[in-house]
Design an enzyme around this catalytic site. Sequence first.
Site, PDB file in Angstrom:
ATOM      1  N   ASP A   1       0.856  -1.178   0.000  1.00 35.14           N
ATOM      2  CA  ASP A   1       0.000   0.000   0.000  1.00 35.14           C
ATOM      3  C   ASP A   1       0.898   1.236   0.000  1.00 35.14           C
ATOM      4  OD1 ASP A   1      -2.435   1.499   0.297  1.00 35.14           O
ATOM      5  OD2 ASP A   1      -2.024   1.667   2.443  1.00 35.14           O
TER       6      ASP A   1
ATOM      7  N   ASP B   1      -0.218   4.988   1.232  1.00 33.23           N
ATOM      8  CA  ASP B   1      -0.420   5.860   2.389  1.00 33.23           C
ATOM      9  C   ASP B   1      -0.386   5.056   3.689  1.00 33.23           C
ATOM     10  OD1 ASP B   1      -0.819   8.117   0.693  1.00 33.23           O
ATOM     11  OD2 ASP B   1      -2.871   7.456   0.348  1.00 33.23           O
TER      12      ASP B   1
ATOM     13  N   ASP C   1       0.460   9.085   6.312  1.00 30.63           N
ATOM     14  CA  ASP C   1      -0.958   9.105   5.965  1.00 30.63           C
ATOM     15  C   ASP C   1      -1.629  10.255   6.716  1.00 30.63           C
ATOM     16  OD1 ASP C   1      -3.378   8.366   4.883  1.00 30.63           O
ATOM     17  OD2 ASP C   1      -3.633   6.592   6.135  1.00 30.63           O
TER      18      ASP C   1
ATOM     19  N   VAL D   1      -5.592  12.038   7.384  1.00 26.56           N
ATOM     20  CA  VAL D   1      -7.037  11.844   7.255  1.00 26.56           C
ATOM     21  C   VAL D   1      -7.556  12.594   6.032  1.00 26.56           C
ATOM     22  CG1 VAL D   1      -9.275  12.224   8.360  1.00 26.56           C
ATOM     23  CG2 VAL D   1      -7.327  11.489   9.716  1.00 26.56           C
ATOM     24  N   ASP D   2      -6.983  13.771   5.772  1.00 25.79           N
ATOM     25  CA  ASP D   2      -7.418  14.586   4.638  1.00 25.79           C
ATOM     26  C   ASP D   2      -6.456  14.488   3.448  1.00 25.79           C
ATOM     27  OD1 ASP D   2      -5.448  15.942   6.015  1.00 25.79           O
ATOM     28  OD2 ASP D   2      -6.409  17.892   5.868  1.00 25.79           O
ATOM     29  N   TYR D   3      -5.753  13.370   3.337  1.00 28.66           N
ATOM     30  CA  TYR D   3      -4.967  12.976   2.168  1.00 28.66           C
ATOM     31  C   TYR D   3      -3.604  13.672   2.046  1.00 28.66           C
ATOM     32  CZ  TYR D   3      -9.551  11.213   0.842  1.00 28.66           C
ATOM     33  OH  TYR D   3     -10.754  10.588   0.838  1.00 28.66           O
TER      34      TYR D   3
ATOM     35  N   THR E   1      -2.887   1.161  -4.422  1.00 31.88           N
ATOM     36  CA  THR E   1      -3.398   2.208  -3.546  1.00 31.88           C
ATOM     37  C   THR E   1      -4.760   2.734  -3.985  1.00 31.88           C
ATOM     38  OG1 THR E   1      -2.875   4.402  -2.631  1.00 31.88           O
ATOM     39  CG2 THR E   1      -2.042   3.941  -4.837  1.00 31.88           C
TER      40      THR E   1
ATOM     41  N   ARG F   1     -11.215  -0.792  -6.652  1.00 32.10           N
ATOM     42  CA  ARG F   1     -10.986  -0.239  -5.318  1.00 32.10           C
ATOM     43  C   ARG F   1     -10.844  -1.341  -4.269  1.00 32.10           C
ATOM     44  NH1 ARG F   1     -11.496   4.163  -2.144  1.00 32.10           N
ATOM     45  NH2 ARG F   1     -12.521   3.831  -0.142  1.00 32.10           N
ATOM     46  N   LYS F   2      -9.799  -1.237  -3.435  1.00 28.81           N
ATOM     47  CA  LYS F   2      -9.665  -2.161  -2.318  1.00 28.81           C
ATOM     48  C   LYS F   2     -10.823  -1.937  -1.350  1.00 28.81           C
ATOM     49  CE  LYS F   2      -5.552  -0.582  -1.418  1.00 28.81           C
ATOM     50  NZ  LYS F   2      -4.298  -0.276  -0.753  1.00 28.81           N
TER      51      LYS F   2
ATOM     52  N   ASP G   1      -1.398  -1.137   5.822  1.00 33.07           N
ATOM     53  CA  ASP G   1      -1.615  -0.643   7.177  1.00 33.07           C
ATOM     54  C   ASP G   1      -3.064  -0.810   7.635  1.00 33.07           C
ATOM     55  OD1 ASP G   1      -2.410   1.370   5.336  1.00 33.07           O
ATOM     56  OD2 ASP G   1      -2.186   2.923   6.864  1.00 33.07           O
TER      57      ASP G   1
END
Length: 162
Positions: free
Chosen positions: A2, A4, A10, A12-14, A45, A93-94, A119
């Site tokens: 992966d 992020d 990583d 929360v807001d990218y 990702t 999408r995962k 993660d």
Amino acid sequence: MDRDGVINKDYVDYAYTLDRFQILPGVKEAVTQLKKAGYLCVVITNQSGIAKGIYTRAQMEECHQYMQQELNHQIDRIYYAPWHPDHSESLSRKPGTLMFERAIARFDIDVNKSWMIGDKKRDLIPALKVGLHTAQVGGLDDGLAEIVEADLHAAVQLILRS
């Protein structure tokens, strides 16, 4: 692996601008060790911020170019899913398996000798579905991984000993 939370910090807001795209400690060394041991390094990702309109593909590509530069161009391929269920549907999408299946087919990957390092649970679920070994990093243990370590570097040390 992966992206992020495994390769870069990583948020929360990218992480979609270079000032926030921080390669985590030990990542460069871990990737180099994997390559020297004969592993392919493929990044898989989700990038749902694109579907949400938070950032563009061009911004993501700029981060990927920077990542490749910082990691000495040792990433063999980057697969990404720019969708989010609130805005668009996709099998890629995962936790879907399509990105994994594409990588396995393209590189003729032997899943019995390959690992997914993620993660989050959504990284591990599709890896298990396609038969990959799994490692979880970043402080969580969802009970799905064979190896649980603090970071990529520590996980790679165990993978290379196995």
